[in-house]
Scaffold this motif. Structure first.
Motif: not given
Length: 1601
Positions: A715-718, A1156-1168
Motif C-alpha cells: 500500500s505504501l508503494t502505491l 530536512g524536517m519534512a523528509q525526516g518526518f516522512q522517513a520516520g512515518g514509513n519506518m513506523w
C-alpha cells in the motif's frame, strides 16, 4: 473450454503449472511455445507495419546501395523461411502417411514464413526508400530471438536428455549383450556339463540297476538258502518238538506262503526295475539330445545378438524409434533457424549504408543520429562522444551538429503553415457569414494539434506503457514479501528481483523515449510559433501595430513561445496523473477493499480547493504577463533611446518608472508564492491524508483486519506512486495555465488586422504606371482620413514630385501606393516592380554591401555605378573595411546622410520599374543632393527611364520634374509642371513661402545653395514677388523668435533647467537681422561670421550632428558588433554566492532546515509502519509466545503525528524558498537596471539591443519563474535520496557494498551531464539573442521589406537564425534523455540489489524490513532522475544569474554626481567653451581620434564644425557630453573642467537636438518633462513653437498622462 481447444490444437497441454511453476526446473509447455511465443512477435510486426509503411512512403531519401549488411539480412531471412517451409513439408508428409499430425505443426511454420516474408519486404523497401535502420524490425527480431530462446532451450534440453537416454540405453544394451554372451557361453558349457553328468548318471544308473538286479538275485538265493535252512530247522524242531509240530507246520506253511510271496514280489520288483531302467535309458538319451538342440539354439541366438548389438553400436536409430515416434528434422531445423535469427539480429545492430539520393540538402556536420542504429537511438549511445567531449573540454559552437532534416525550419514551418492557413480560411469564411453570435477568433492551438499531434500522440502511447509498467513493481513486491515468509524455491526469489529490474529497464526506455519525443514536439512547436509570429509582423496593418508595441511582439516570441515549449512535456500529465491515481486506487482496493474509499473521499474534497487555487494562479499569470509586457516594452524603448536619455540626463526618471512596474510584477509573484505554498500544503497533505484515512478505516472497520507487512508496504508503494502525480499536478497546472495564457496572447496577436493586399491592384493592362483614383485613406479604420479624393496618374518613365507642408500627407500618399495605409475608398494600381526609399533610412545590422545588394545577386558593374552615383565612393575609402564594414544596429556607425545614401543605393541597385522616394535628399548636403539628383533621380541619372515619385521639401529640383503634385490638408490642391504651379499662385505659392521661412530660420544653410535658390525663385516669380515673399518669411521668423525669448520669464522657478535654453534662444534672436542681410547680400556673410569670432563651418551633410561612436580606422575591417562570448567550465562559486546573498542567509537556512524536517518526518512515518506491521508494541503471552493485543490507536496516532510534521515542514520550506527567490529576483533586477543605465554609450553602440534586452526578459523570467520551481523540486528530492539510502542500508546493511560503486557511477554521469548541458545552455542563450534582434529589426523595417517584396527572404533569414538556435537546443534535449535512461537504469539496479539481498537474507530478515527496504528502493529511480535533472537545471538556470552578473559588473561611466566638485545652480552663465590640448580615443589601445585640439569658443557664438566623414566632428560633440572620456587635455565650460563634474551635473546643463527623434510610450508630458518640474504654461509655449499645439489640443488627454 479455451484450454481444451488449445490442447486439441496442439495435441498436448497448453499450460502445465507443475511443469512451469511447481518445480525446481521450470519450463513452458511445447504447445505454449508453438503458439503464444510465435504469435506475439508476429502480431507486433503486422500490427505496427502500417506505421513502418507510413515512414517508407514519406521518406525523402532513396536508394541505399546493396552491401554485405542488407544482402546478408535478406539471405538469412530467406534461409529461415526455407527451413520453416521444409518443416511444414515434413509435417504435411507425415500427415499424408497416416501419422497423427496436429494443427499447430502445420500452422506454426506457415505463420512464421508469412511473417518473415513481411519482414523481408520491409527490409527491401527500407533499402529502396533510404531508411538506414528500422525500429520495428529491430524490435521484431529482438522479440523473435527472446521468445525463440525458450523453445531453443527446450529443444536443447530435450535433445540432451534423449541423447543421454540413448547413451544409457546403448550402455545397457552393451552390458546386456556382454551378459548374454557370457550367459550363453555359460549355458552352452553348462549344457555340455549336464550332458556329461547325464551320461555319467545314465551309466551309474545302469550299473546301479545291474547291481540291484544282481542284489535281488543274491537276496533271492539268500532267501532260498534261508528257506532251505528253515525247512531243515523246522523239520528238526518238528522232530524235537512234537507238541509244537502242528503249530510250526501252520507257521511253516504261513512262512512258506510269505516267502513265496516275497520271492515273487522281488521278482516283480526286479521286472519293474528293469522296466524303469529301460525308461531311464530312453529319457536320458532324449535329454542329452534335447540339450544338444538347446546348445545349438543358444549358439544361433548368441550369434544374432552379436550382429544386432553391432548394428545398434553403429547407429541408435532403432532405439530412437522406440523412444520417439516424431521425426527428428524439426529439432535440427529449428536450431539452424534460431542461429540464423541471432545472426539477423546481430546485423540489425549495424546501420545500413547512406542513401545515394536525397531531397534534403547536404549538411556540413550531420547529426550522428542519422548514422546511429536503432539500439543506439534507443539508449542514446550515439550521444556518448558528445558528452565525453563536453566533459573533457567546453563545448564550442563549432562542436554543434547540423540539425536533422526533420528538425529544420524548412520542414517544420511548411507542415504547420498548411494547417494554419486552413484555420485562417475557415475563420474568414465564418467572418463572411454574418451571425448574431460573436465571431470566434482563429486559434493557433488547432493548427499545432493537427501539425504535431501524431508525434505527440505517439509520445502519449509511450507514456501510457510506462505508466502501466509502474504498477508491476508493487505486485512483485507483494510476491517478494510473501516469498520471504515461505519456503518456495530460490529461483522464484531471483525471478522476482530480476523482473523488478527488467520492468524498471523497460519503463526507463519508454520514459526516455517519451521525454525525447515530447521535447522534440516542443521545439517544433516553438519553431512554428516563432515563424508565424515573425510572418505576422510582416503583414500587420498600421492600426494593428498600434495595439502591439515592438517589445510586446518580441515578448511573444521570447517568452510566450518558450512557455508553450516548456508546457508540452507536462501536458500528458493531465491524463497520466489521473490514470496513475485511478490504477493505484484499484490495486489498493484489492488489498484493503472499501477502506480505500476514505482516501478517495479526501482527494475528491481537495479537487475544488485546487481548482480555486488554479483559477487564482491563472489570473495572476495574466496579470504578471501584462506587467512584464509593460516593463519589457519600456525597457526596449529605453535601450533604443539610451543616447537621448544620457544626453538629457533622464536616466533616474526612467529608472524609477521601470522599478515601479517591476514592483507591480513582484507583488504578483509574491501572491503566486503564497498560492504555491497553499498548493504545496494541499498536495503534500493529500498523500499523507489518503494513506492515513485508508489505514485508519481499514483497521477500525473490522477488528479482524491486520496491517501486516504485505498490506502496509505494498500500500505504501502505491501511495508513493500516487505521490508523484499529486506532487506534479500543481506544477503542471501552473505550467498549463501559463501556456494557455501565452496561447491566448499569441491568438490575440495573430487575429489582429493584416494589411489589405487587395487594396492595390497590379493590372499590367493599365495605361499608367501608377494610378490612384478617388482615393481616401486613413491610418486606421476608426480614424479620420489623412488623404481624401486623391486622383493621380503617373506615366511610365516620368518623374513626379510630391510637395506640401509638414503633415499635408506626402508620406501617406506614398504609403497608399505601397498598400501600407488603409484604403477607405477608391482604386490604386501599380504596374511593375517597386523600390522604396523611406524617409527614415532603415539599415540592417550587416555589412554595407549586404545593405545595398539586399538579397540580390552581386552585379559588380551595376554595383560600382550605384556606389558612384549615390556619392558613396569616398565613404567606402574611409570606412575601416570598405563595403565589408559591418554596420551596427540601426546604422549606429553611419551618419544620417550616409544611411540615407545607402538606402537610396539599395533601391537603385534593385533595378525595378517604379521608384517611390520619400524625401531621400533631406539628410544630405545640397551639393551631395545635387550630385545624387543629377546622377540618380534626375532626367540624366541612372533612373532616367524609370517611373519615379519623389517626395521633397526642396524647390531646387522641381523645375526638372515632369509633374508636381501639391498636397494640402490631405487633398491634392494643385498638380502640374513647376511653371504652371508658379503661375497659378495657389497652394504651391504657400509652399514656397514656408520653404523660404525655413531657409531664413536655418543658420547653417549652405550659401551656394541659397544663391542657387535665389536665382531660381527670381527667375520663376520675378524680382518683386520674390522680395515680397522673402520679407514676409523674415517677419514670421523674427516674430517666432521673439515669442520664444519670453519663455525664461515664465519659468523662474525652473531656471536651473532652462537657462541654457534661454541663452541659446536669445542668441538666435540676436542674429535674426544678420540672417536677413545674408539672404540679400550672400557675398558678405562669410566675412561677418568670421568677424564675429566664430569658426568657419561647412557641414558635409546637413544634419550630420548624429552622436555616434565611429569605428576606428582599422583597415582590417574589425567587426563592430562582437559575437557574444559564452562562459566556459563550471559556474563560478561567486555566481552562487551572489544569488544566495540576494536570497538572504535566513531564508536559505530556513529552506534547508524545513526540507530536512519534512523528509525526516516522512522517513520516520514509513519506518513506523515497520513497527506497526510487525506489531512490535503488542502484548505477548509468555506461555504461548503469541501476541494477544495490538495498540492500533497508538500506531495510528503516531503515524498521524509523523504526517503532520511532514506537511508543516513542506509548507514552511516552500514559503521560504519562494519568498527568497522572489527577493533575489527583485534585487538582481534592480542591480542590473542600475548598472545598465550607467554603462558607457560605447557599450550600447557595440552591443545589440536584443542582447541586453535578453537579460531583462528571458534571464529575469528564469529568476522569476523557472528557478524557484527548480529549487522547490531539487532540495526535497535531495533529502529524499539521502533518506532512501539510509533506510535501505539500515534494513539491509550489506547494501552499503552496492552504494559505493553505484554512487561513483552516479557521480560520474552527473558530472559528465552537467558539464555538457551547462555549456550547451550557455550557447543556446547566446544564439537566442540574434533571433530577437533580427525580429525587432524586421518590425522596424517592415514597410521597406514589403515594398521590395522580400518577406520570403527575411522569413528564411529568421528561420536560419532559429535553426542555429535549434542546433544548441537539440543537444540539450538529447542530453536530458541520455541522462534519464542511465540514471533510471542505476535506480533499477538499486531496486534489484535491494530485492536480491532480501531474497538471500530471507532467513534473517522479517517481512516488514523487506517491505520497507524494497519500497524505498522503488522510489530511487525517479528521485535520482529528478535530482540530477534539477541539479543540472540549477546549473543551467544559474547561467541567467551569471549573465546578469556579467552586466552588473561591467565598467560604468563616470559617477552621475560628484559632491567634491559641485557647481552653482545657474552654471553655465556665460557659455564659454575651451578645448586645451584635448585628446581622445574610443577605447584603450586604439589610435587617437582627436589629437591636441586647442580652441576657445566665446559665450553666445555660433560655431560650425566642418570636415569629412571620420575627421572627428562627432567625436568633438561627444566629448562635450563626456560620452567618451579624454585621453589627454581638458574641456572647460565657464572655466570649469567638465571632467571633474558629475555626468548629470554636466549633461543637465547643456542640451542637444538629436538627429533621430526618440519618443517613449506614455504621455506627452513624460516625454517633455520626465521629472515633472516644469509648469504646463511653459510646456504649452514649447509645443506651440514646435507647431504641435494644435495637434495636442485635438487629443482628449492633452499633455497629461
Amino acid at each position: 473450454m479455451e484450454a481444451e481447444w488449445m490442447d486439441s490444437y496442439c495435441g498436448s497441454p497448453f499450460w502445465d503449472a507443475n511443469l512451469t511453476w511447481y518445480t525446481e526446473h521450470p519450463d513452458l509447455t511445447p504447445c505454449f511455445q508453438k503458439t503464444v511465443l510465435i504469435w506475439l512477435p508476429s502480431a507486433l510486426l503486422w500490427g505496427l507495419s502500417p506505421l513502418e509503411v507510413f515512414y517508407i512512403l514519406n521518406s525523402k531519401d532513396r536508394d541505399i546501395p546493396w552491401n554485405w549488411r542488407n544482402v546478408s539480412k535478406l539471405v538469412l531471412t530467406g534461409f529461415i523461411m526455407l527451413l520453416f517451409t521444409i518443416d511444414f513439408g515434413v509435417a504435411a508428409h507425415r500427415s499424408s502417411q497416416g501419422y497423427e499430425v496436429f494443427p499447430v505443426d502445420l500452422l506454426a511454420p506457415v505463420i512464421r514464413v508469412v511473417t518473415l516474408a513481411l519482414s523481408a519486404a520491409l527490409q527491401y523497401y527500407n533499402r529502396k526508400k533510404g531508411l538506414r535502420t528500422s525500429g520495428l524490425l529491430f524490435i521484431f527480431w529482438i522479440f523473435t530471438a527472446l521468445f525463440g530462446a525458450v523453445q531453443f532451450r527446450h529443444e536443447i534440453r530435450r535433445s540432451r536428455y534423449e541423447v543421454s537416454s540413448l547413451a544409457v540405453q546403448v550402455r545397457d544394451k552393451e552390458v546386456t549383450f556382454r551378459h548374454e554372451i557370457r550367459r550363453s557361453r555359460y549355458e552352452v558349457s553348462s549344457l555340455a556339463v549336464q550332458a556329461r553328468d547325464k551320461e555319467v548318471t545314465f551309466r551309474h544308473e545302469i550299473r546301479r540297476s545291474r547291481y540291484e538286479v544282481s542284489s535281488l538275485a543274491v537276496q533271492a538265493r539268500d532267501k532260498e538258502v534261508t528257506f532251505r535252512h528253515e525247512i531243515r530247522r523246522s523239520r528238526y524242531e518238528v522232530s524235537s518238538l512234537a507238541v509244537q509240530a502242528r503249530d510250526k507246520e501252520v507257521t511253516f506253511r504261513h512262512e512258506i506262503r510269505r516267502s513265496r510271496y516275497e520271492v515273487s514280489s522281488l521278482a516283480v520288483q526286479a521286472r519293474d526295475k528293469e522296466v524303469t531302467f529301460r525308461h531311464e535309458i530312453r529319457r536320458s538319451r532324449y535329454e542329452v539330445s534335447s540339450l544338444a538342440v538347446q546348445a545349438r539354439d543358444k549358439e544361433v541366438t548368441f550369434r544374432h545378438e552379436i550382429r544386432r548389438s553391432r548394428y545398434e553400436d553403429v547407429g541408435v536409430y532403432e532405439i530412437v524409434e522406440e523412444a520417439r515416434p516424431d521425426p527428428y528434422y524439426p529439432v535440427i531445423g529449428y536450431i539452424l533457424a534460431y542461429i540464423a535469427t541471432l545472426a539477423v539480429l546481430l546485423l540489425h545492430f549495424f546501420i545500413d549504408a547512406p542513401p545515394t539520393k536525397s531531397d534534403y540538402a547536404p549538411v556540413e556536420n550531420p547529426c550522428p543520429i542519422m548514422r546511429a542504429p536503432y539500439h543506439s537511438r534507443l539508449f542514446f549511445s550515439w550521444f556518448d562522444p558528445f558528452v565525453w567531449k563536453g566533459y573533457r573540454s567546453p563545448i564550442r559552437n563549432m562542436d554543434l551538429w547540423g540539425l536533422t532534416p526533420e528538425e529544420t525550419s524548412a520542414e517544420i514551418v511548411p507542415s504547420f503553415n498548411k494547417y494554419w492557413e486552413k484555420t485562417l480560411d475557415k475563420a474568414s469564411r465564418m467572418d463572411f457569414v454574418k451571425t448574431t453570435k460573436k465571431t470566434k477568433k482563429p486559434s493557433v492551438l488547432l493548427a499545432l494539434v493537427k501539425a504535431f499531434g501524431p508525434t505527440f500522440l505517439f509520445g502519449s502511447i509511450l507514456l501510457f506503457c510506462a505508466n502501466v509498467l509502474i504498477f508491476v513493481s508493487p505486485q512483485l513486491l507483494k510476491y517478494l514479501i510473501a516469498f520471504v515468509s515461505s519456503d518456495d524455491p530460490l529461483w522464484k526469489g531471483y525471478m522476482y528481483a530480476s523482473m523488478m529490474f527488467v520492468a524498471a529497464a523497460v519503463q526507463t526506455m519508454f520514459n526516455s523515449q517519451y521525454s525525447y519525443k515530447m521535447m522534440v514536439v516542443g521545439i517544433r512547436i516553438r519553431v512554428a510559433l516563432v515563424s508565424v509570429i515573425y510572418k505576422k509582423a510582416l503583414s500587420m496593418s498600421n492600426s494593428a501595430r498600434k495595439e502591439s508595441t515592438v517589445g510586446e511582439i518580441v515578448n511573444l516570441m521570447s517568452v510566450d513561445a518558450t512557455r508553450i515549449l516548456e508546457a508540452v512535456p507536462h501536458l500528458n500529465i493531465l491524463w497520466s496523473a489521473p490514470l496513475q491515481i485511478a490504477l493505484s486506487l484499484y490495486f489498493l482496493w484489492e488489498i484493503m477493499g472499501p477502506s480505500v474509499l476514505a482516501g478517495l473521499a479526501v482527494m475528491i474534497v481537495l479537487i475544488p480547493i485546487n481548482g480555486f487555487i488554479a483559477n487564482k494562479v491563472k489570473n495572476l499569470q495574466i496579470q504578471q504577463m501584462k506587467t512584464k509586457d509593460q516593463r519589457i516594452k519600456l525597457m526596449n524603448e529605453v535601450l533604443n533611446g539610451i543616447k537621448v536619455l544620457k544626453m538629457y540626463a533622464w536616466e533616474p526618471s526612467f529608472e524609477k518608472i521601470i522599478e515601479s512596474k517591476r514592483g507591480k510584477e513582484i507583488k504578483v509573484l509574491k501572491a503566486a508564492a503564497y498560492l504555491n505554498a497553499g498548493t504545496s500544503f494541499i498536495w503534500t497533505c493529500a498523500p499523507f491524508m489518503v494513506s492515513l484515512m485508508t489505514f485508519m478505516t481499514f483497521i477500525l472497520v473490522d477488528s479482524s483486519n491486520v496491517l501486516d507487512a504485505q498490506t502496509a508496504f505494498v500500500s505504501l508503494t502505491l501511495f508513493n506512486i500516487m505521490r508523484g502525480p499529486l506532487a506534479m499536478i500543481p506544477m503542471v497546472v501552473a505550467t498549463t495555465i501559463q501556456a494557455m495564457v501565452s496561447i491566448k496572447r499569441i491568438n490575440k496577436y495573430l487575429a489582429t488586422e493584416d494589411l489589405d493586399r487587395s487594396s492595390v491592384s497590379h493590372e499590367k493592362s493599365e495605361k499608367y504606371a501608377l494610378v490612384m483614383e478617388n482615393g481616401t485613406f486613413a491610418w486606421g479604420d476608426d480614424e479620420e482620413p489623412v488623404l481624401r479624393n486623391i486622383n493621380v496618374n503617373v506615366n511610365k518613365g516620368s518623374l513626379v514630385a510630391i510637395v506640401g507642408t509638414v503633415g499635408s500627407g506626402k508620406t501617406s500618399l506614398v504609403s497608399g501606393f505601397l498598400g501600407e495605409i488603409n484604403k477607405l475608398s477608391g482604386r490604386v494600381n501599380t504596374k511593375g516592380s517597386i523600390a522604396y526609399v523611406p524617409q527614415q533610412a532603415w539599415i540592417q545590422q550587416s555589412t554595407l554591401k549586404d545593405n545595398i545588394t539586399f538579397g540580390k545577386n552581386l552585379d559588380t558593374s551595376l554595383y560600382d555605378k550605384v556606389i558612384e552615383a549615390c556619392a558613396l565612393k569616398s565613404d567606402l575609402e574611409i570606412l575601416p573595411g570598405g563595403d565589408q564594414t559591418e554596420i551596427g544596429e540601426k546604422g549606429i556607425n553611419l551618419s544620417g546622410g550616409q544611411k540615407q545614401r545607402v538606402s537610396l543605393a539599395r533601391a537603385v541597385y534593385r533595378d525595378t520599374e517604379v521608384y517611390l522616394l520619400d524625401d531621400p535628399l533631406s539628410a544630405v548636403d545640397s551639393h551631395v543632393g545635387k550630385h545624387i539628383f543629377e546622377n540618380v533621380i534626375g532626367p540624366s541619372g541612372l533612373l532616367k527611364h524609370k517611373t519615379r515619385v519623389l517626395v521633397t521639401h526642396s524647390i531646387t529640383y522641381l523645375p526638372e520634374v515632369d509633374m508636381v503634385v501639391v498636397l494640402k490638408d490631405g487633398e491634392i490642391s494643385e498638380k502640374g509642371t513647376y511653371k504652371q504651379l508658379v503661375q497659378n499662385k495657389g497652394a504651391f505659392s504657400e509652399f514656397l513661402d514656408q520653404h523660404l521661412q525655413d531657409l531664413v530660420a536655418d543658420e547653417g544653410a549652405n550659401e551656394n545653395h541659397l544663391e542657387e535658390i535665389k536665382q531660381q525663385l527670381e527667375n520663376s516669380l520675378g524680382p518683386e514677388e520674390f522680395q515680397r515673399k522673402l520679407s514676409r518669411a523674415i517677419s514670421r521668423v523674427s516674430e517666432s523668435r521673439s515669442q520664444a525669448g519670453s519663455l525664461a520669464d515664465l519659468t523662474a522657478d525652473t531656471r536651473s533647467r532652462t537657462s541654457s535654453m534661454h541663452s541659446m534662444l536669445s542668441i538666435v534672436s540676436g542674429k535674426s537681422a544678420g540672417s536677413m542681410r545674408r539672404l540679400n547680400h550672400l557675398n558678405s556673410v562669410s566675412s561677418r561670421r568670421q568677424a564675429g569670432g566664430g569658426s568657419q563651418l561647412k557641414l558635409n551633410e546637413k544634419k550630420d550632428v548624429k552622436l555616434v561612436v565611429p569605428v576606428p580606422a582599422d583597415k582590417g575591417g574589425k567587426k563592430l558588433i562582437e559575437e557574444e562570448k559564452a562562459q566556459v567550465g563550471n559556474v563560478k562559486w561567486s555566481v552562487y554566492k551572489l544569488y544566495i546573498k540576494a536570497i538572504s542567509f535566513l531564508l536559505v537556512s530556513g529552506t534547508v532546515l524545513f526540507n530536512g524536517m519534512a523528509q525526516g518526518f516522512q522517513a520516520g512515518g514509513n519506518m513506523w509502519l515497520t513497527v506497526w506491521s510487525e506489531n512490535l508494541l503488542g502484548i505477548v503471552n509468555e506461555t504461548t509466545n503469541l501476541t494477544e493485543t495490538s495498540p492500533q490507536e497508538l500506531y495510528l496516532g503516531i503515524y498521524g503525528v509523523f504526517g503532520l510534521g511532514q506537511v508543516i515542514g513542506s509548507v514552511l520550506a516552500t514559503l521560504a524558498i519562494s519568498i527568497g527567490t522572489i527577493i533575489a529576483a527583485r534585487i538582481l533586477h534592480s542591480r542590473l537596471l542600475r548598472n545598465v543605465l550607467r554603462l558607457p554609450q560605447s557599450t550600447f553602440d557595440t552591443t545589440p539591443t536584443g542582447r541586453i534586452l535578453n537579460r531583462f526578459s528571458s534571464d529575469i523570467n528564469t529568476l522569476d519563474v523557472m528557478f524557484p520551481m527548480v529549487l522547490r523540486f531539487c532540495i526535497p528530492h535531495l533529502y529524499r535520496l539521502i533518506a532512501i539510502l539510509c533506510v535501505i542500508s539500515f534494513s539491509t546493511p550489506i547494501f552499503i557494498v552496492v552504494i559505493i560503486p553505484v554512487s561513483i557511477i552516479y557521480y560520474l554521469i552527473q558530472r559528465i551531464y552537467v558539464a555538457t548541458v551547462r555549456q550547451v545552455k550557455r550557447i543556446e542563450s547566446i544564439t537566442r539573442a540574434p533571433i530577437f534582434s533580427h525580429f525587432e529589426e524586421t518590425i522596424t523595417g517592415a514597410p521597406t521589406i514589403r515594398a521590395y517584396a522580400l518577406e520570403e527572404l527575411f522569413t528564411k533569414e529568421s528561420e536560419k537564425r532559429v535553426d542555429v538556435n535549434q542546433m544548441a537546443i537539440f543537444p540539450a534535449v538529447v542530453c536530458g534523455s541520455w541522462l534519464s535512461i542511465r540514471l533510471e537504469l542505476i535506480g533499477g539496479l538499486i531496486a534489484f540489489f535491494a530485492a536480491l539481498f532480501a531474497v538471500l537474507g530471507r532467513e534473517t530478515m522479517n517481512p516488514g524490513l523487506v517491505g520497507l527496504s524494497v519500497s524505498y528502493a522503488l522510489q530511487v529511480t525517479i528521485t535520482l532522475n529528478l535530482i540530477v535533472r534539477t541539479a543540472s537545471d540549477i546549473e543551467t538556470n544559474i547561467v541567467a544569474v551569471e549573465r546578469i552578473k556579467e552586466y552588473v559588473e561591467l565598467k560604468q561611466e563616470a559617477p552621475w554626481e560628484n559632491p567634491k566638485h559641485p557647481v552653482s545652480k545657474d552654471w553655465p552663465t556665460e557659455g564659454k567653451v575651451e578645448f586645451k590640448n584635448y585628446q581622445v580615443r574610443y577605447r584603450e589601445g586604439l589610435d587617437l581620434v582627436l589629437k591636441g585640439i586647442d580652441v576657445t569658443i566665446k559665450g553666445g557664438e555660433k560655431v560650425g564644425i566642418v570636415g569629412r566623414t571620420g575627421a572627428g566632428k562627432s567625436s568633438l560633440t561627444l566629448a562635450l557630453f563626456r560620452i567618451i572620456e579624454p585621453a589627454g587635455g581638458s574641456i572647460l565650460i565657464d572655466d570649469v573642467d567638465i571632467s571633474q563634474l558629475g555626468l548629470h551635473a554636466l549633461r543637465s546643463r547643456i542640451t542637444i537636438i538629436p538627429q533621430d527623434p526618440v519618443l517613449f510610450s506614455g504621455s506627452l508630458r513624460q516625454n517633455l518633462d520626465p521629472f515633472d518640474t516644469i509648469s504646463d504654461e511653459v510646456l504649452w509655449k514649447a509645443l506651440e513653437h514646435a507647431h504641435l499645439k494644435t495637434f495636442c489640443e485635438g487629443t482628449s488627454r492633452r499633455t497629461q498622462p
